[in-house]
Design a protein around this motif. Structure first.
Motif, PDB file in Angstrom:
ATOM      1  N   UNK A 171      26.741 -32.893 -51.450  1.00 13.81           N
ATOM      2  CA  UNK A 171      25.340 -32.983 -51.025  1.00 13.81           C
ATOM      3  C   UNK A 171      24.836 -34.418 -51.074  1.00 13.81           C
ATOM      4  N   UNK A 172      25.114 -35.092 -52.181  1.00 14.43           N
ATOM      5  CA  UNK A 172      24.548 -36.445 -52.258  1.00 14.43           C
ATOM      6  C   UNK A 172      25.237 -37.418 -51.310  1.00 14.43           C
ATOM      7  N   UNK A 173      26.509 -37.184 -51.053  1.00 14.79           N
ATOM      8  CA  UNK A 173      27.180 -38.062 -50.090  1.00 14.79           C
ATOM      9  C   UNK A 173      26.638 -37.818 -48.681  1.00 14.79           C
ATOM     10  N   UNK A 174      26.368 -36.555 -48.364  1.00 15.38           N
ATOM     11  CA  UNK A 174      25.791 -36.262 -47.042  1.00 15.38           C
ATOM     12  C   UNK A 174      24.420 -36.933 -46.907  1.00 15.38           C
ATOM     13  N   UNK A 175      23.607 -36.791 -47.951  1.00 17.63           N
ATOM     14  CA  UNK A 175      22.294 -37.462 -47.931  1.00 17.63           C
ATOM     15  C   UNK A 175      22.478 -38.967 -47.714  1.00 17.63           C
TER      16      UNK A 175
ATOM     17  N   UNK B  59      21.492 -41.364 -44.321  1.00 11.43           N
ATOM     18  CA  UNK B  59      20.546 -42.479 -44.293  1.00 11.43           C
ATOM     19  C   UNK B  59      21.024 -43.576 -43.347  1.00 11.43           C
ATOM     20  N   UNK B  60      22.285 -43.488 -42.925  1.00  3.76           N
ATOM     21  CA  UNK B  60      22.791 -44.424 -41.919  1.00  3.76           C
ATOM     22  C   UNK B  60      22.746 -43.809 -40.530  1.00  3.76           C
ATOM     23  N   UNK B  61      23.343 -42.635 -40.415  1.00  2.00           N
ATOM     24  CA  UNK B  61      23.608 -42.096 -39.076  1.00  2.00           C
ATOM     25  C   UNK B  61      22.526 -41.146 -38.593  1.00  2.00           C
ATOM     26  N   UNK B  62      21.592 -40.746 -39.482  1.00  2.00           N
ATOM     27  CA  UNK B  62      20.496 -39.857 -39.118  1.00  2.00           C
ATOM     28  C   UNK B  62      20.911 -38.436 -38.768  1.00  2.00           C
ATOM     29  N   UNK B  63      21.877 -38.280 -37.895  1.00  2.00           N
ATOM     30  CA  UNK B  63      22.232 -36.920 -37.499  1.00  2.00           C
ATOM     31  C   UNK B  63      22.950 -36.219 -38.643  1.00  2.00           C
ATOM     32  N   UNK B  64      22.432 -35.069 -39.073  1.00  2.00           N
ATOM     33  CA  UNK B  64      23.092 -34.363 -40.177  1.00  2.00           C
ATOM     34  C   UNK B  64      24.514 -33.925 -39.830  1.00  2.00           C
ATOM     35  N   UNK B  65      24.754 -33.585 -38.574  1.00  2.00           N
ATOM     36  CA  UNK B  65      26.103 -33.143 -38.192  1.00  2.00           C
ATOM     37  C   UNK B  65      27.107 -34.277 -38.302  1.00  2.00           C
ATOM     38  N   UNK B  66      26.684 -35.438 -37.845  1.00  2.00           N
ATOM     39  CA  UNK B  66      27.577 -36.588 -37.933  1.00  2.00           C
ATOM     40  C   UNK B  66      27.811 -36.937 -39.399  1.00  2.00           C
TER      41      UNK B  66
ATOM     42  N   UNK C 245      14.309 -34.653 -41.050  1.00  2.00           N
ATOM     43  CA  UNK C 245      15.720 -34.903 -40.743  1.00  2.00           C
ATOM     44  C   UNK C 245      16.645 -34.180 -41.701  1.00  2.00           C
ATOM     45  N   UNK C 246      16.076 -33.659 -42.744  1.00  2.00           N
ATOM     46  CA  UNK C 246      16.937 -33.129 -43.793  1.00  2.00           C
ATOM     47  C   UNK C 246      17.485 -31.770 -43.422  1.00  2.00           C
ATOM     48  N   UNK C 247      18.684 -31.560 -43.857  1.00  2.00           N
ATOM     49  CA  UNK C 247      19.265 -30.239 -43.718  1.00  2.00           C
ATOM     50  C   UNK C 247      19.596 -29.788 -45.132  1.00  2.00           C
TER      51      UNK C 247
ATOM     52  N   UNK D 143      34.050 -38.876 -34.513  1.00  2.00           N
ATOM     53  CA  UNK D 143      32.656 -39.047 -34.900  1.00  2.00           C
ATOM     54  C   UNK D 143      31.791 -39.328 -33.681  1.00  2.00           C
ATOM     55  N   UNK D 144      32.395 -39.512 -32.544  1.00  2.17           N
ATOM     56  CA  UNK D 144      31.620 -39.779 -31.348  1.00  2.17           C
ATOM     57  C   UNK D 144      30.961 -38.529 -30.793  1.00  2.17           C
ATOM     58  N   UNK D 145      31.403 -37.396 -31.231  1.00  2.00           N
ATOM     59  CA  UNK D 145      30.816 -36.166 -30.722  1.00  2.00           C
ATOM     60  C   UNK D 145      29.548 -35.866 -31.490  1.00  2.00           C
ATOM     61  N   UNK D 146      28.485 -35.726 -30.780  1.00  2.00           N
ATOM     62  CA  UNK D 146      27.201 -35.632 -31.441  1.00  2.00           C
ATOM     63  C   UNK D 146      26.640 -34.237 -31.299  1.00  2.00           C
ATOM     64  N   UNK D 147      25.926 -33.867 -32.258  1.00  2.00           N
ATOM     65  CA  UNK D 147      25.173 -32.647 -32.216  1.00  2.00           C
ATOM     66  C   UNK D 147      23.970 -32.905 -33.078  1.00  2.00           C
ATOM     67  N   UNK D 148      22.888 -32.194 -32.869  1.00  2.63           N
ATOM     68  CA  UNK D 148      21.756 -32.413 -33.748  1.00  2.63           C
ATOM     69  C   UNK D 148      20.526 -32.733 -32.964  1.00  2.63           C
ATOM     70  N   UNK D 149      19.521 -33.207 -33.634  1.00  7.96           N
ATOM     71  CA  UNK D 149      18.190 -33.202 -33.050  1.00  7.96           C
ATOM     72  C   UNK D 149      17.726 -34.562 -32.563  1.00  7.96           C
ATOM     73  N   UNK D 150      18.627 -35.508 -32.467  1.00 10.40           N
ATOM     74  CA  UNK D 150      18.140 -36.852 -32.179  1.00 10.40           C
ATOM     75  C   UNK D 150      18.474 -37.282 -30.766  1.00 10.40           C
TER      76      UNK D 150
END
Lengths: 213, 346
Positions: free
Chosen positions: A56-60, A64-71, B54-56, B81-88
């Protein structure tokens, strides 16, 4: 068996909790060495507890860099997958936690570079105030500044810091790492970390000074 | 409180937990004496966390299951990592301009040590927009397409003298090291392909019932289900395409453009008069998007094109032009609608 504090500290502002002193959460060296040794031998349970303790903390942190939670999740998963694949030779001499944060930071920076938008992101992050994060319950009239307002200001201030200084602040306040551990994460000297923190504090002092009304 | 006079050094020591127990107690008393200071300290500890928007809520359990799945194919280390998904969408727009969707091809090496526990079924899976190359210990090589999985039965690939059985869902290009004493068999839900010394493509995605086999070199035999029927439905040679429908009816086409069917193994995506109804799922797997056709008649339009590392937007643009469709894209969802009708001539 969790050797490290598992849940990251999240502010629950609706109740304005008492803030208690935090305990340094670095595991004893011996326990950590054993943990690494078990993973190196292919102990999946040990690996799972490592994963659960830090995911969890690593994802957070990466988010903070990439913004997208999936990435962010993808990058953190890749870090763990690499550890497992190369487990036989995994030797985090800088410490497990420092290793994980360092690896995630490298992945995140690599991903940004990969997108070739690193400059734009940095510029955007430093120019714009990011959207307000934490919705706060209304506070009593005697409590002055709204929590949400303060959260916003602090977030904005942190995002204005140069990347390395921002990492220093996050690792120190959120992860409660020592200067020495932060230095190992970033591969810089302890003196430099101290100087970065000093500059960050000076910046916060200036940035939040105008709040007095 | 006076924001000008905050002692940031003390606050920092408190939040960082870097002080002697006595000092910590004093710091705690100080911080808790002022609600604003207390709030500030709370926020400082949460520094760097994503904003609520932005939080999940990270699902650690699910994440661990995903990781375990990938650990089962332990050498599959790279993901895109180039494949994107999400709200941005803004970021995605920037990224889309800068980044082409690259397929990450991971090489997988299956070590001889597997012999030791050869009875364990091995399974490899690729995700969307990912391909992988597996080197089997018998010298055969399997290129696994996106969103596909390959399972070996019961150490069949490793045991001396046994047939080599692999189970495929999705698409794979197989370069089989021929061994007359050990037939190499690819099982799918629709049927079974047995090599006779060969390089061939098998495609059996669950969303398109049946299976498709294209032979690059050599000969293969195609069996239907139940495979107990010991007579092959068809025998295919170089340039042959066999399509086995779910009903069990097989059709054979000679002299197809083999290279276009194998294009994906080189990182290209090629269509040769392919129905849009079949193009769409391929693009979905390749670019990790969802494509909806607003009109079922659209599925019958046919596309001939080769894409070489084009971005999704470029591909969609070409689709719009060549098939006269309108493309609406919202994040990972793409809707195709029929384009404007050509003006009717009297």
């Amino acid at each position: 068996m969790h050797l490290f504090a598992v849940s990251p500290w999240r502010p629950t502002l609706s109740r304005a909790p008492q803030v208690v002193p935090s305990s340094g959460s670095l595991a004893p060296d011996a326990a950590e060495r054993e943990w690494v040794a078990r993973i190196r031998l292919g102990d999946e349970a040990a690996f799972e507890s490592l994963f659960r303790a830090y995911y969890v903390r690593l994802c957070d942190f990466v988010q903070s860099y990439v913004r997208s939670p999936d990435v962010a999740e993808e990058l953190v998963q890749t870090v763990f997958l690499r550890i497992w694949v190369h487990r036989a030779t995994w030797d985090p001499t800088i410490g497990v936690r420092a290793y994980l944060f360092a690896a995630c930071r490298n992945r995140a920076l690599g991903a940004l570079k990969h997108e070739r938008v690193v400059e734009r992101v940095t510029r955007r992050a430093t120019r714009e105030a990011l959207p307000l994060g934490i919705a706060a319950a209304p506070m009593g009239p005697d409590e002055g500044l709204q929590t949400s307002e303060l959260a916003d200001l602090l977030r904005e201030a942190v995002n204005r810091l140069p990347e390395r200084r921002r990492v220093v602040v996050i690792l120190r306040w959120q992860q409660q790492m020592s200067y020495a551990e932060i230095a190992r994460v970033l591969g810089i000297s302890v003196k430099t970390v101290e100087a970065q923190m000093g500059r960050a504090l000076a910046f916060f002092r200036r940035h939040l000074a105008h709040l007095g009304r | 409180m006076d924001w000008n006079s905050i002692d940031w050094e003390r606050l920092d020591r408190f939040v960082a937990g870097r002080a002697s127990p006595d000092e910590m107690a004093a710091l705690a008393a100080w911080v808790n004496s002022d609600p604003e200071l207390r709030t500030l300290a709370s926020l400082m500890r949460g520094v760097g966390q994503p904003s609520r928007a932005e939080r999940r809520d990270w699902d650690v359990g699910a994440a661990w299951q995903r990781l375990r799945h990938r650990m089962a194919g332990p050498q599959l280390t790279l993901l895109s990592p180039g494949v994107r998904r999400g709200a941005f969408t803004l970021r995605r727009a920037l990224a889309a301009a800068a980044v082409l969707v690259l397929l990450v091809t991971a090489s997988l090496w299956i070590f001889a040590r597997w012999r030791a526990d050869a009875t364990t079924p091995r399974s490899f899976a690729t995700r969307r927009s990912q391909t992988a190359v597996l080197e089997l210990p018998d010298g055969s090589r399997v290129t696994l397409g996106p969103a596909s999985s390959l399972r070996f039965s019961d150490g069949g690939v490793l045991r001396i003298g046994a047939s080599r059985d692999v189970y495929l869902e999705g698409e794979a290009y197989l370069e089989v090291k021929h061994d007359a004493t050990r037939p190499f068999r690819v099982h799918t839900t629709a049927g079974l392909v047995e090599d006779v010394g060969t390089e061939f493509l098998v495609s059996a995605y669950p969303e398109t019932p049946g299976m498709r086999v294209v032979v690059a070199t050599g000969t293969v035999a195609l069996y239907g289900r139940p495979s107990a029927a010991r007579r092959p439905l068809l025998t295919l040679a170089h340039g042959d395409l066999a399509e086995l429908a779910a009903s069990g009816v097989a059709t054979l086409t000679h002299d197809v453009d083999v290279t276009s069917y194998l294009a994906w193994t080189r990182g290209d995506l090629a269509f040769d008069g392919t129905r849009l109804g079949d193009v769409a799922p391929a693009l979905e797997r390749w670019y990790d998007v969802e494509i909806r056709l607003s009109d079922s008649l659209l599925a019958e339009r046919r596309l001939t094109a080769t894409f070489r590392r084009e971005s999704l937007s470029q591909v969609l643009e070409l689709l719009a032009l060549s098939l006269n469709v309108r493309v609406q894209r919202d994040g990972r969802t793409v809707v195709l609608t029929p384009g404007p009708q050509p003006r009717r001539t009297p």
